[in-house]
Design an enzyme around this catalytic site. Structure first.
Site, PDB file in Angstrom:
ATOM      1  N   PRO A  42       0.835  -1.207   0.000  1.00  0.00           N
ATOM      2  CA  PRO A  42       0.000   0.000   0.000  1.00  0.00           C
ATOM      3  C   PRO A  42       0.874   1.263   0.000  1.00  0.00           C
ATOM      4  O   PRO A  42       1.880   1.311   0.716  1.00  0.00           O
ATOM      5  CB  PRO A  42      -0.815  -0.104   1.292  1.00  0.00           C
ATOM      6  N   SER A  94       2.039   4.424   3.250  1.00  0.00           N
ATOM      7  CA  SER A  94       1.515   3.713   4.419  1.00  0.00           C
ATOM      8  C   SER A  94       2.619   3.388   5.429  1.00  0.00           C
ATOM      9  O   SER A  94       2.391   2.672   6.383  1.00  0.00           O
ATOM     10  CB  SER A  94       0.860   2.410   3.963  1.00  0.00           C
ATOM     11  N   GLY A  95       3.840   3.883   5.168  1.00  0.00           N
ATOM     12  CA  GLY A  95       4.939   3.630   6.092  1.00  0.00           C
ATOM     13  C   GLY A  95       5.669   2.329   5.820  1.00  0.00           C
ATOM     14  O   GLY A  95       6.576   1.937   6.555  1.00  0.00           O
ATOM     15  N   LEU A  96       5.274   1.635   4.744  1.00  0.00           N
ATOM     16  CA  LEU A  96       5.876   0.322   4.466  1.00  0.00           C
ATOM     17  C   LEU A  96       6.961   0.376   3.386  1.00  0.00           C
ATOM     18  O   LEU A  96       7.398  -0.658   2.881  1.00  0.00           O
ATOM     19  CB  LEU A  96       4.791  -0.692   4.083  1.00  0.00           C
ATOM     20  N   GLY A  97       7.368   1.567   3.010  1.00  0.00           N
ATOM     21  CA  GLY A  97       8.523   1.675   2.105  1.00  0.00           C
ATOM     22  C   GLY A  97       8.205   1.435   0.642  1.00  0.00           C
ATOM     23  O   GLY A  97       9.080   1.007  -0.116  1.00  0.00           O
ATOM     24  N   SER A  98       6.962   1.739   0.213  1.00  0.00           N
ATOM     25  CA  SER A  98       6.607   1.472  -1.187  1.00  0.00           C
ATOM     26  C   SER A  98       7.458   2.310  -2.146  1.00  0.00           C
ATOM     27  O   SER A  98       7.832   1.826  -3.221  1.00  0.00           O
ATOM     28  CB  SER A  98       5.118   1.720  -1.438  1.00  0.00           C
ATOM     29  N   SER A  99       7.795   3.541  -1.762  1.00  0.00           N
ATOM     30  CA  SER A  99       8.577   4.409  -2.661  1.00  0.00           C
ATOM     31  C   SER A  99       9.973   3.835  -2.894  1.00  0.00           C
ATOM     32  O   SER A  99      10.466   3.816  -4.028  1.00  0.00           O
ATOM     33  CB  SER A  99       8.726   5.812  -2.066  1.00  0.00           C
ATOM     34  N   ALA A 150      10.840   0.687  -2.472  1.00  0.00           N
ATOM     35  CA  ALA A 150      10.742  -0.609  -3.164  1.00  0.00           C
ATOM     36  C   ALA A 150      10.611  -0.378  -4.669  1.00  0.00           C
ATOM     37  O   ALA A 150      11.292  -1.042  -5.462  1.00  0.00           O
ATOM     38  CB  ALA A 150       9.552  -1.400  -2.627  1.00  0.00           C
ATOM     39  N   ASP A 202      15.314   3.172   4.149  1.00  0.00           N
ATOM     40  CA  ASP A 202      14.315   2.525   3.285  1.00  0.00           C
ATOM     41  C   ASP A 202      14.942   1.947   2.004  1.00  0.00           C
ATOM     42  O   ASP A 202      14.716   0.779   1.680  1.00  0.00           O
ATOM     43  CB  ASP A 202      13.172   3.498   2.953  1.00  0.00           C
TER      44      ASP A 202
HETATM   45  C1  MEV Z   1      10.719   6.308   7.151  1.00  0.00           C
HETATM   46  O1  MEV Z   1      10.421   4.969   6.772  1.00  0.00           O
HETATM   47  C2  MEV Z   1      11.684   6.325   8.300  1.00  0.00           C
HETATM   48  C3  MEV Z   1      12.095   7.701   8.788  1.00  0.00           C
HETATM   49  O2  MEV Z   1      13.001   7.488   9.868  1.00  0.00           O
HETATM   50  C4  MEV Z   1      12.768   8.522   7.695  1.00  0.00           C
HETATM   51  C5  MEV Z   1      14.132   7.994   7.292  1.00  0.00           C
HETATM   52  O3  MEV Z   1      14.760   7.237   8.048  1.00  0.00           O
HETATM   53  O4  MEV Z   1      14.577   8.370   6.203  1.00  0.00           O
HETATM   54  C6  MEV Z   1      10.911   8.484   9.325  1.00  0.00           C
END
Ligand code: MEV
Length: 297
Positions: free
Chosen positions: A86, A89-94, A96, A137
């Site tokens: 997704p 969503s904080g799961l690193g899609s960009s 990936a 990421d």
């Molecule tokens: C983002 O997935 C994690 C953060 O710590 C940003 C980063 O490490 O570049 C918020």
């Protein structure tokens, strides 16, 4: 040529890692697939739409192509994206998608890039788009597994499963990283103090993760979430989700930049299965494989 790269969860240390503290990050079994074919023009097709090189609509893919052209000046390419991750969503899609595009381009145009070189280019793309970031990421999307950074020491995680629940609100990394930077400008000593506490939490977790000690990991998730709330990256939906998960016996925290997105949680198997009946989420096993070529799209 087809390549794929994994999603990730940050188990401990997001935001603090931007300021040199430790984080533990793990690749998970959701992947982004990219197919590239030689062409005379650039065409990018994703669930967002079809564009040419477009830094607004497809920023990560467009910068990945731009950076790749510095190595091999290709005329054109067709890029097609299919992702299980997704977005926002904080799961690193960009990351990936960036890493998978670079790997597929590398295969198609026979540039023979090492994974380390792919990571270095993806790291530049992260900075091109976001202006700021720790590189965590793109690192995990490239290498997979579970690592403590910035040392890049592999963590041999015990046999545990985690639950990921999506709050369905958007998490925009660049915005949240900037928000934390603003707070730090005003309260430098306080925010740095919080980062030091997060660092201690992260370092304490290594042993528990290696032993698969669910009770200690749960306690440390709680501490880490309190610190993330203190630096302003939680919100009402996240807090309500975490509270409801706690009632079901699952301890959870934000994963990634926050402000929305997913939470990652842990509990005994029964608690996590009951949580899945109430929430939109999935169980993940940490430590998935990094970027790789694929036979099928
Ligand atoms: C983002 O997935 C994690 C953060 O710590 C940003 C980063 O490490 O570049 C918020």
């Amino acid at each position: 040529m087809i390549a794929s790269a994994p999603a990730k969860v940050i188990l401990f240390g997001e935001h603090a890692v931007v300021y040199g503290r430790h984080a533990i990050v793990s690749a998970i079994n959701l992947r982004c697939y990219v197919k590239v074919e030689r062409s005379n023009e650039i065409r990018i097709k994703s669930p967002i739409g079809i564009t040419g090189l477009d830094f607004e609509v497809h920023p990560y893919v467009s910068y990945a192509i731009k950076r790749f052209r510095e190595i091999k000046p290709i005329n054109g390419v067709n890029v097609e994206i299919r992702s299980e991750i997704p977005v926002a969503s904080g799961l690193g899609s960009s990351s990936a998608v960036t890493v998978a595009v670079l790997k597929a381009l590398d295969g198609e145009f026979e540039t023979g890039l090492s994974d380390e070189e792919i990571f270095e280019i993806a790291r530049k793309v992260e900075l091109d788009v976001q202006g700021i970031g720790s590189g965590t990421d793109p690192f995990i999307a490239t290498f997979g597994g579970t690592w403590i950074v910035p040392e890049r020491k592999a963590v041999k995680i015990g046999k545990i499963r985690l639950i990921v629940v999506n709050t369905k609100e958007k998490s925009v990394t660049a915005e949240m990283v900037k928000k934390v930077a603003e707070l730090r400008k005003k309260y430098r000593n306080i925010v740095d103090g919080i980062f030091d506490v997060i660092d201690a939490i992260t370092l304490n977790s290594v042993d528990a993760l290696e032993k698969g000690d669910i009770k200690t990991i749960s306690e440390l998730f709680f501490f880490n979430q309190c610190m993330l709330k203190a630096i302003g990256v939680s919100n009402r939906k996240i807090e309500e989700t975490i509270e409801k998960l706690r009632e079901l016996g699952v301890s959870a925290k934000i994963t990634g930049a926050g402000g929305g997105g997913c939470v990652v949680g842990i509990g005994d198997e029964g608690s996590m299965l009951s949580a899945l009946k109430e929430f939109s989420g999935f169980l993940v096993e940490p430590g998935a494989e990094g970027v790789r070529f694929e036979d099928k799209f």
